[in-house]
Scaffold this active site. Structure first.
Site, PDB file in Angstrom:
ATOM      1  N   GLN A  38      31.463 -19.705  45.881  1.00 44.61           N
ATOM      2  CA  GLN A  38      32.584 -19.141  46.648  1.00 44.61           C
ATOM      3  C   GLN A  38      33.934 -19.721  46.226  1.00 44.61           C
ATOM      4  O   GLN A  38      34.973 -19.327  46.774  1.00 44.61           O
ATOM      5  CB  GLN A  38      32.390 -19.393  48.154  1.00 44.61           C
ATOM      6  CG  GLN A  38      31.183 -18.688  48.740  1.00 44.61           C
ATOM      7  CD  GLN A  38      31.347 -17.180  48.851  1.00 44.61           C
ATOM      8  OE1 GLN A  38      32.464 -16.658  48.799  1.00 44.61           O
ATOM      9  NE2 GLN A  38      30.245 -16.473  49.004  1.00 44.61           N
ATOM     10  N   CYS A  68      22.857 -13.289  53.479  1.00 40.11           N
ATOM     11  CA  CYS A  68      21.433 -13.614  53.338  1.00 40.11           C
ATOM     12  C   CYS A  68      20.800 -13.837  54.696  1.00 40.11           C
ATOM     13  O   CYS A  68      19.611 -13.654  54.885  1.00 40.11           O
ATOM     14  CB  CYS A  68      21.248 -14.899  52.537  1.00 40.11           C
ATOM     15  SG  CYS A  68      22.184 -14.922  51.050  1.00 40.11           S
TER      16      CYS A  68
END
Ligand code: PLP
Length: 382
Positions: free
Chosen positions: A180, A324
């Protein structure tokens, strides 16, 4: 037209990425290990991709190993670093790490016969440095701390962690999940004392199924996928040339650092300001201190799922936290680790931006949120 504010889950591939991938699958389909000249060209493209990535991380390009995703890069780092030493000791990972780190640290501890322990975080989601200091010891072999948290946007204090490691347990490797952070927060592996750094193409306008592990100069990582010896023996298997070409084009085309962050910050603050008259609660660091592309807010009593689907109805896509985890649990484990109050954790929404998002999109989303909030707040669960 829809508004896509879920760029931490995945990004829309950049047009030049699609072009580069098509080219790699048509004109450039050759096996890069073959001995004729079109194959050399494919090999040259891979080298160029390595150089592009290495130039952002301050390492030699031979240290870039292409993988099938960020998860595989994390896994290669964890087993590969521990596998390079005799009798590895304790593994530490922050309590807000992605499952790609958490689950591999736990499994690696089992396989290597050692311990894996979670480093607590503060209420803002930063690694608790005082607690970390107490946990580090001569017996520590690996520390895993991510660069930017995918749910809170917290930018972890990697330099301080590295200095603390140098003082207490210089032998311990520092692995950073940069999935990220890559191209959004600058980093230099050598200067920061980082052994390995994982990245993923689909978070920066590249394709899914392509990632890389960057290995700092002088660090040994034991390969985990043995076979034909591709990737300098570090990761066998015929190279995913379209995926690597796509990753390379993404690294070249994504508006990195200041430029991209400036526009994402503008969108983030436009959204925040337009919501200022609602009782919003920001989860994580102050918005100006968090990574530019992530904003996690709660609007109690409206539950995350309810607001998410109400926004979806208006063509606005956001998430409750990590993609997820979306199907598995209702409350984010990251927010739980940060001790976020239950009423806020239950109503948390993550907005994540890319440099192509606009202020107009933020204002439109804010308008829909206002309408939906007025409607839905009456239906709170007792
Ligand atoms: N690490 C972090 C922080 C992530 O956000 C993600 C994906 O969401 C991953 C690792 C896994 O990356 P990939 O989807 O490429 O396996």
């Amino acid at each position: 037209m829809s508004i896509y504010f879920d760029n931490s889950a995945t990004t829309r591939p950049l047009p030049q990425v699609v072009d580069a991938m098509v080219k790699a699958m048509t004109d450039g389909f050759y096996n890069p290990s073959a001995a004729y000249s079109p194959a050399f060209h494919a090999e040259k493209e891979i080298k160029l991709a390595r150089e592009r990535i290495a130039s952002h991380l301050g390492i030699h390009h031979d240290g870039v190993v292409f993988t099938s995703c960020g998860t595989e890069a994390d896994q290669l780092a964890i087993y590969g670093l521990l596998g390079s030493i005799h009798h590895p000791g304790k593994i530490l990972y922050s309590s807000v790490e992605h499952p790609a780190i958490k689950n591999n640290c736990i499994e690696a501890a089992r396989r290597f016969g050692t311990k894996a322990e979670e480093i607590p975080v503060t209420m803002e989601g930063y690694v608790d440095l005082e607690k970390l200091e107490q946990m580090l010891s001569q017996d520590t072999s690996l520390i895993c701390v991510m660069q930017v948290n995918n749910e809170s946007g917290a930018i972890q204090p990697l330099e301080q962690i590295s200095r603390m490691r140098d003082r207490i347990c210089p032998q311990a490797f520092l692995h950073v999940d940069g999935v990220q952070g890559f191209l959004r927060v600058p980093i230099n592996l050598k200067k920061t004392g980082i052994a390995t750094y994982a990245l993923s193409a689909h978070k920066i306008g590249g394709p899914k199924g392509a990632g890389a592990l960057a290995i700092a100069d002088g660090i040994r990582v034991r390969p985990q996928l043995l076979g034909g010896g591709q990737e300098n023996g570090m990761r066998s298997g015929t190279e995913n040339t379209p995926g690597i070409a796509g990753l390379s084009a993404a690294v070249e085309g994504y508006q990195a650092y200041e430029k991209g962050n400036e526009s994402m910050r503008r969108v983030k603050f436009a959204l925040l300001n337009a919501l200022a008259d609602l009782p919003i609660h920001v989860n994580g660091p102050l918005p100006e201190e968090a990574a530019a592309h992530i904003l996690n807010i709660s609007l109690p009593p409206v539950r995350s799922e309810t607001m998410l689907h109400a926004l979806e109805g208006a063509g606005i896509y956001v998430s409750m936290g990590s993609a997820c985890a979306a199907h598995k649990q209702k409350i984010s484990t990251v927010l739980q680790s940060m001790n976020v109050e239950k009423k806020y954790a239950e109503s948390a929404l993550r907005f994540s931006f890319c440099p192509d998002n606009t202020v107009e999109e933020a204002l439109q989303a804010a308008m829909v949120i206002h309408t939906q909030y007025e409607l839905l707040k009456k239906y709170q669960r007792r």
